[in-house]
Design a protein around this motif. Structure first.
Motif, PDB file in Angstrom:
ATOM      1  N   GLN A  39       5.300  -5.006  -3.713  1.00 12.97           N
ATOM      2  CA  GLN A  39       4.747  -4.267  -2.726  1.00 12.97           C
ATOM      3  C   GLN A  39       4.989  -2.921  -2.800  1.00 12.97           C
ATOM      4  O   GLN A  39       5.754  -2.272  -3.568  1.00 12.97           O
ATOM      5  N   ILE A  40       4.608  -1.981  -1.631  1.00 16.85           N
ATOM      6  CA  ILE A  40       4.822  -0.779  -1.687  1.00 16.85           C
ATOM      7  C   ILE A  40       6.316  -0.179  -1.649  1.00 16.85           C
ATOM      8  O   ILE A  40       6.683   0.804  -2.142  1.00 16.85           O
ATOM      9  N   ASP A  41       7.343  -1.018  -1.292  1.00 16.99           N
ATOM     10  CA  ASP A  41       8.627  -0.755  -1.173  1.00 16.99           C
ATOM     11  C   ASP A  41       9.238  -1.296  -2.437  1.00 16.99           C
ATOM     12  O   ASP A  41      10.684  -1.353  -2.366  1.00 16.99           O
ATOM     13  N   GLY A  42       8.585  -2.121  -3.371  1.00 15.37           N
ATOM     14  CA  GLY A  42       9.236  -2.451  -4.523  1.00 15.37           C
ATOM     15  C   GLY A  42       9.723  -4.176  -4.371  1.00 15.37           C
ATOM     16  O   GLY A  42      10.063  -4.707  -5.242  1.00 15.37           O
ATOM     17  N   ARG A  43       9.670  -4.469  -3.145  1.00 15.69           N
ATOM     18  CA  ARG A  43       9.979  -6.009  -3.113  1.00 15.69           C
ATOM     19  C   ARG A  43       8.733  -6.808  -2.583  1.00 15.69           C
ATOM     20  O   ARG A  43       7.773  -6.666  -2.442  1.00 15.69           O
ATOM     21  N   SER A  44       8.938  -8.022  -3.266  1.00 14.57           N
ATOM     22  CA  SER A  44       7.927  -9.006  -3.211  1.00 14.57           C
ATOM     23  C   SER A  44       7.979  -9.939  -2.114  1.00 14.57           C
ATOM     24  O   SER A  44       8.721 -10.045  -1.183  1.00 14.57           O
ATOM     25  N   LEU A  45       7.012 -10.553  -1.676  1.00 11.52           N
ATOM     26  CA  LEU A  45       6.958 -11.447  -0.464  1.00 11.52           C
ATOM     27  C   LEU A  45       7.671 -12.627  -0.672  1.00 11.52           C
ATOM     28  O   LEU A  45       8.348 -13.162   0.015  1.00 11.52           O
ATOM     29  N   LYS A  46       8.116 -12.932  -1.897  1.00 10.42           N
ATOM     30  CA  LYS A  46       8.853 -13.959  -2.273  1.00 10.42           C
ATOM     31  C   LYS A  46      10.397 -13.631  -2.219  1.00 10.42           C
ATOM     32  O   LYS A  46      11.058 -14.797  -1.349  1.00 10.42           O
ATOM     33  N   GLU A  47      10.545 -12.261  -2.246  1.00 15.41           N
ATOM     34  CA  GLU A  47      12.010 -11.757  -1.775  1.00 15.41           C
ATOM     35  C   GLU A  47      12.184 -12.035  -0.225  1.00 15.41           C
ATOM     36  O   GLU A  47      13.370 -12.104   0.196  1.00 15.41           O
TER      37      GLU A  47
END
Length: 62
Positions: A39-47
């Motif tokens: 996402q916009i901050d480079g992190r995924s919902l999985k994380e």
């Protein structure tokens, strides 16, 4: 917020107080694709999933 449509799903993240981290609405072909996409901050919902505070579910047909 995650919204499921018949042919896609969308994700929109709320902005912080300053509005600097607003995401806008992004579309994905499947929920699985959304879950793993950065996402916009480079992190995924999985994380981030384990950090969620609340879940709301409104459609009993899914």
């Amino acid at each position: 917020m995650i919204i499921a449509y018949a042919d896609r799903c969308s994700f929109q993240r709320c902005a912080d107080e300053a509005g600097a981290n607003a995401s806008g609405e992004r579309y994905f072909a499947t929920l699985r694709e959304l879950y793993g996409a950065p996402q916009i901050d480079g992190r995924s919902l999985k994380e981030l999933w384990s950090e969620a505070d609340d879940f709301y579910y409104f459609d009993s047909e899914l």
